[in-house]
Write an enzyme that holds these catalytic residues in place. Structure first.
Site, short mmCIF file in Angstrom:
data_model
loop_
_atom_site.label_atom_id
_atom_site.label_comp_id
_atom_site.label_asym_id
_atom_site.label_seq_id
_atom_site.Cartn_x
_atom_site.Cartn_y
_atom_site.Cartn_z
N MET A 19 0.84 -1.21 0.00
CA MET A 19 0.00 0.00 0.00
C MET A 19 0.87 1.25 0.00
O MET A 19 1.45 1.62 1.02
CB MET A 19 -0.94 -0.01 1.20
CG MET A 19 -2.13 -0.95 0.99
SD MET A 19 -3.35 -0.85 2.31
CE MET A 19 -2.54 -1.76 3.60
N ALA A 20 0.94 1.90 -1.15
CA ALA A 20 1.71 3.14 -1.26
C ALA A 20 1.09 4.19 -0.35
O ALA A 20 -0.12 4.35 -0.32
CB ALA A 20 1.70 3.62 -2.71
N CYS A 102 -1.91 -1.36 -10.40
CA CYS A 102 -2.20 0.02 -10.00
C CYS A 102 -3.08 0.71 -11.05
O CYS A 102 -2.79 0.69 -12.25
CB CYS A 102 -0.89 0.80 -9.82
SG CYS A 102 -1.22 2.49 -9.28
C1 LIG Z 1 -3.72 3.42 0.16
C2 LIG Z 1 -3.54 2.27 -0.80
C3 LIG Z 1 -2.33 2.14 -1.48
C4 LIG Z 1 -2.13 1.07 -2.36
N1 LIG Z 1 -0.91 0.92 -2.97
C5 LIG Z 1 -0.65 -0.19 -3.71
C6 LIG Z 1 0.66 -0.44 -4.22
O1 LIG Z 1 1.62 0.32 -4.00
N2 LIG Z 1 0.84 -1.57 -4.96
C7 LIG Z 1 -0.19 -2.45 -5.21
O2 LIG Z 1 0.03 -3.46 -5.88
N3 LIG Z 1 -1.42 -2.23 -4.72
C8 LIG Z 1 -1.68 -1.14 -3.98
N4 LIG Z 1 -2.92 -0.96 -3.43
C9 LIG Z 1 -3.96 -1.98 -3.63
C10 LIG Z 1 -3.96 -2.98 -2.46
O3 LIG Z 1 -2.74 -3.69 -2.42
C11 LIG Z 1 -5.14 -3.97 -2.61
O4 LIG Z 1 -5.00 -4.65 -3.82
C12 LIG Z 1 -6.50 -3.28 -2.59
O5 LIG Z 1 -6.59 -2.33 -1.56
C13 LIG Z 1 -7.63 -4.32 -2.44
O6 LIG Z 1 -7.50 -5.02 -1.24
P1 LIG Z 1 -8.42 -4.69 0.06
O7 LIG Z 1 -9.86 -4.84 -0.40
O8 LIG Z 1 -8.00 -5.72 1.06
O9 LIG Z 1 -8.08 -3.29 0.46
C14 LIG Z 1 -3.16 0.12 -2.58
C15 LIG Z 1 -4.36 0.27 -1.90
C16 LIG Z 1 -4.57 1.31 -1.02
C17 LIG Z 1 -5.89 1.42 -0.29
#
Ligand SMILES: Cc1cc2nc3c(=O)[nH]c(=O)nc-3n(C[C@H](O)[C@H](O)[C@H](O)COP(=O)(O)O)c2cc1C
Length: 333
Positions: A19-20, A102
Site C-alpha cells: 500500500m503506497a 495500479c
Molecule cells: C492506500 C492504498 C495504497 C495502495 N498501494 C498499492 C501499491 O503500492 N501496490 C499495489 O500493488 N497495490 C496497492 N494498493 C492496492 C492494495 O494492495 C489492494 O490490492 C486493494 O486495496 C484491495 O485489497 P483490500 O480490499 O484488502 O483493500 C493500494 C491500496 C490502497 C488502499
C-alpha cells in the site's frame, strides 16, 4: 500452515497487501508482529530506481522485523524492470513483486500497473526479464482485468507462470472498478484453476470470517489484506487464530492495547522518518485506529493536526479517558 513461493517458506495464510502511502516499514513491521505471513513494500518506480534518489531508496529499506518481505516494482519496459530488480536486490528482499494492478492514470498512461493487463505478451516478457535478473523468487500482483469487457487474469496468470513467476496475487476487481464495488472472488477461483503456482486472493478481506470464506470459496493458497489492516494490524492474529484453532473468534483488542499498538507503530515511524515527517504521515493512521471508539469524530479532527509526539500522548490520554464505561474500556490487554 506453511507453503512456498519458489524456495521461500511462508508460514501462515494471511499476508499484508502493498500500500503506497500507508504500508511503509513501520506499518509492515507492526503487521508482521501480529502474524502477517509476509509483507510487500510500497510500489517503487523502475525508472526512479535507475537514479536511486533518497526517497526511492527509503521505500526499499526493509530491516529484519517484517520478514519475509518483497520489494514491489512497477514499469512497462522489460529491460528497465530487470535492471530495477537487480538494484532492488541491494536491499535484500526475499522476493521481487511486479505491479500489474495500479489503476492511477499517472502509472497506467505510460503503460505500467494495470495497463499491463491489456498487453499479456508484454507481461510475460517483463516477468521473464525480471526472473532472469534476480536470484530470488518473483511474484506478480494483478487485477481481474482492465474492465468488464476485458477480464483476462487467468490468461495473464498462465503467461506469467510460463515465464517463471513463483506466485500470483489477484485483486478481484478490474482497473475500471478501482477500489469500490465488491470484489468478485470468482476470478480468483478461475486463476487458481489456471495455474499450478500459489495464488493469493485479494479484495475485501476484513477479518477472520471473510478470510476463511475466501480460502474456501476460491481454493486460493493465502489471502492478502489491504484496507482491512489499516488501524487494525491485529487482523492477522485474528485470522491466524481462526484458521488454526478451529474457528476461534478472538475479540478485537481493548482500548489500552489499541492505543499501545498505535503508539508503538507511530514510534517506529518517528524512528525511521524523523518526528516531523512521521507525525504528519501518522495523522491518517491515527484516524484509522480510532474507528468505532467513543468520540471518534472529535478525536479524528484532533488527529488531523498532530505535529509532535507529545501531541499524540495528550490525544491518547483523552481518548482513554473518554472510553470509560464503554465496552472497549472493559477489554484490557
Ligand atoms: C492506500 C492504498 C495504497 C495502495 N498501494 C498499492 C501499491 O503500492 N501496490 C499495489 O500493488 N497495490 C496497492 N494498493 C492496492 C492494495 O494492495 C489492494 O490490492 C486493494 O486495496 C484491495 O485489497 P483490500 O480490499 O484488502 O483493500 C493500494 C491500496 C490502497 C488502499
Amino acid at each position: 500452515m506453511s507453503w512456498k513461493i519458489g524456495n521461500l517458506e511462508i508460514s501462515g495464510r494471511a499476508v499484508l497487501a502493498p500500500m503506497a502511502g500507508a504500508g511503509d516499514r513501520a506499518f509492515r513491521e507492526t503487521c508482521a508482529r501480529f502474524g502477517a505471513a509476509y509483507t510487500v513494500s510500497e510500489m517503487v518506480s523502475s525508472k526512479a530506481l535507475q537514479f536511486g534518489d533518497r526517497k526511492t531508496r527509503e521505500l526499499m529499506e526493509l530491516g529484519k522485523n517484517a520478514r519475509p518481505t518483497g520489494i514491489q516494482i512497477f514499469g512497462s519496459e522489460p529491460a528497465v524492470m530487470a535492471e530495477a530488480a537487480k538494484k532492488a536486490m541491494e536491499f535484500s528482499p526475499d522476493f521481487i513483486d511486479i505491479n500489474m494492478g495500479c489503476p492511477a492514470p499517472k502509472i497506467t498512461s505510460p503503460g505500467a500497473g494495470s495497463a499491463l493487463m491489456k498487453n499479456p505478451p508484454l507481461c510475460g516478457e517483463i516477468v521473464a526479464a525480471v526472473v532472469d535478473a534476480v536470484p530470488v523468487p518473483v511474484t506478480v500482483k494483478m487485477r481481474a482485468g482492465w474492465d468488464a469487457q476485458n477480464i483476462n487474469a487467468p490468461e495473464v496468470a498462465e503467461i506469467c507462470e510460463q515465464a517463471g513467476v513463483a506466485a500470483i496475487a489477484v485483486h478481484a476487481r478490474t482497473r475500471a472498478q478501482q477500489y469500490t464495488p465488491p470484489a468478485d472472488w470468482g476470478i480468483i477461483k478461475k486463476v487458481r484453476q489456471a495455474v499450478k503456482i500459489p495464488v493469493i486472493g485479494n479484495g475485501d478481506v476484513t477479518g477472520a470470517q471473510s478470510a476463511a470464506l475466501m480460502l474456501e470459496q476460491t481454493g486460493c493458497d493465502a489471502v492478502m489484506v489491504g484496507r482491512g489492516a489499516l488501524g487494525n494490524p491485529w487482523v492477522f492474529r485474528q485470522i491466524n487464530d481462526y484458521l488454526t484453532e478451529s474457528c476461534r473468534i478472538v475479540p478485537p483488542p481493548g482500548i489500552y492495547e489499541r492505543m499501545l499498538v498505535m503508539v508503538q507503530h507511530i514510534d517506529l515511524m518517528c524512528r525511521y522518518k524523523g518526528e516531523t515527517r512521521a507525525m504528519n504521515e501518522a495523522r491518517k493512521h491515527v484516524a484509522w485506529y480510532l474507528k468505532g471508539i467513543r468520540g471518534a469524530a472529535e478525536f479524528r479532527k484532533r488527529a488531523g493536526s498532530l505535529c509532535t509526539r507529545s501531541d499524540l500522548d495528550m490525544l491518547v490520554r483523552d481518548i482513554i479517558a473518554a472510553q470509560q464505561g464503554t465496552e472497549l474500556d472493559g477489554c484490557l490487554i
